[in-house]
Design a protein around this motif. Structure first.
Motif, short mmCIF file in Angstrom:
data_model
loop_
_atom_site.label_atom_id
_atom_site.label_comp_id
_atom_site.label_asym_id
_atom_site.label_seq_id
_atom_site.Cartn_x
_atom_site.Cartn_y
_atom_site.Cartn_z
N UNK A 57 46.32 42.20 43.02
CA UNK A 57 46.42 42.00 41.60
C UNK A 57 45.20 42.14 40.92
N UNK A 58 45.02 43.04 39.77
CA UNK A 58 43.79 42.68 39.14
C UNK A 58 44.06 42.77 37.62
N UNK A 59 43.03 42.17 36.67
CA UNK A 59 43.23 42.26 35.37
C UNK A 59 41.83 43.10 34.82
N UNK A 60 41.94 43.87 33.94
CA UNK A 60 40.68 44.73 33.50
C UNK A 60 40.82 44.72 32.00
N UNK A 61 39.58 44.18 31.43
CA UNK A 61 39.62 44.49 29.93
C UNK A 61 39.80 45.72 29.60
N UNK A 62 40.47 45.93 28.37
CA UNK A 62 40.56 47.23 27.74
C UNK A 62 39.50 48.07 27.55
N UNK A 63 38.34 47.43 27.22
CA UNK A 63 37.20 48.15 26.86
C UNK A 63 36.27 48.90 28.26
N UNK A 64 36.89 48.53 29.52
CA UNK A 64 36.26 49.02 30.65
C UNK A 64 37.29 49.62 31.35
N UNK A 65 38.68 49.49 31.13
CA UNK A 65 39.76 50.01 31.80
C UNK A 65 39.62 51.68 32.10
N UNK A 66 39.90 52.01 33.08
CA UNK A 66 39.49 53.47 33.61
C UNK A 66 38.14 53.60 33.88
N UNK A 67 37.26 53.01 33.59
CA UNK A 67 35.72 53.00 34.24
C UNK A 67 35.14 52.02 35.15
N UNK A 68 35.62 50.94 35.06
CA UNK A 68 35.58 49.83 35.89
C UNK A 68 36.49 49.57 36.87
N UNK A 69 36.09 48.92 38.27
CA UNK A 69 37.11 48.73 38.99
C UNK A 69 36.65 47.52 39.75
N UNK A 70 37.42 46.25 39.91
CA UNK A 70 36.89 44.98 40.69
C UNK A 70 37.75 45.07 41.84
N UNK A 71 37.19 44.74 43.00
CA UNK A 71 37.60 44.66 44.45
C UNK A 71 36.89 43.27 45.06
N UNK A 72 37.37 43.16 46.22
CA UNK A 72 36.85 42.22 47.04
C UNK A 72 37.23 42.28 48.43
N UNK A 73 36.12 41.88 49.13
CA UNK A 73 36.40 41.93 50.77
C UNK A 73 36.36 40.66 51.30
N UNK A 74 37.30 40.14 51.65
CA UNK A 74 37.66 38.80 52.11
C UNK A 74 36.97 38.67 53.38
N UNK A 75 36.70 39.55 54.41
CA UNK A 75 36.01 39.40 55.52
C UNK A 75 34.63 39.08 55.20
N UNK A 76 34.00 39.55 53.85
CA UNK A 76 32.69 39.48 53.61
C UNK A 76 32.28 38.37 52.59
#
Length: 123
Positions: A57-76
């Motif tokens: 699940x992610x939340x992205x601000x409207x000003x960057x939606x479609x251009x910015x992507x948040x992700x995470x690597x829990x193993x790292x």
């Protein structure tokens, strides 16, 4: 002691891309909601994106939606922010933040912050 270390900032031309990273230590990464905020020159710090513990699940601000992507690597123990089609208004210091449990778009919900990484978009 919780520590967050960002990296990946720099100077990029308009239309370019950058990928920011943030490594968390001192807290179990899989117990932490994570987020990115930014502070532009002369402005208050503002929310960019947040991600749940699982990463589903992610939340992205409207000003960057479609251009910015948040992700995470829990193993790292690492949080990422992929930024595409960057424009000059994205120039800011970017901060990662961590909180136990649920992720949030609200700055006051986060007690742990990195030192920030500068992103400058300019030709």
């Amino acid at each position: 002691q919780v520590q967050l270390v960002e990296s990946g900032g720099g100077l990029v031309q308009p239309g370019g891309s950058l990928k920011l990273s943030c490594v968390l230590s001192g807290r179990t990464f899989t117990d932490a909601g994570m987020a990115w905020f930014r502070r532009a020159p002369g402005q208050d710090r503002e929310f960019v994106a947040a991600i749940s513990i699982s990463g589903k699940d992610t939340l992205i601000d409207d000003t960057v939606k479609g251009r910015f992507t948040i992700s995470r690597d829990n193993a790292k123990n690492t949080l990422y922010l992929q930024m595409n089609n960057l424009q000059p208004e994205a120039t800011a210091v970017y901060y990662c933040a961590s909180r136990p449990g649920y992720y949030s778009p609200h700055e006051l919900d986060y007690a742990s912050w990195g030192q920030g990484t500068q992103v400058t978009v300019s030709s």
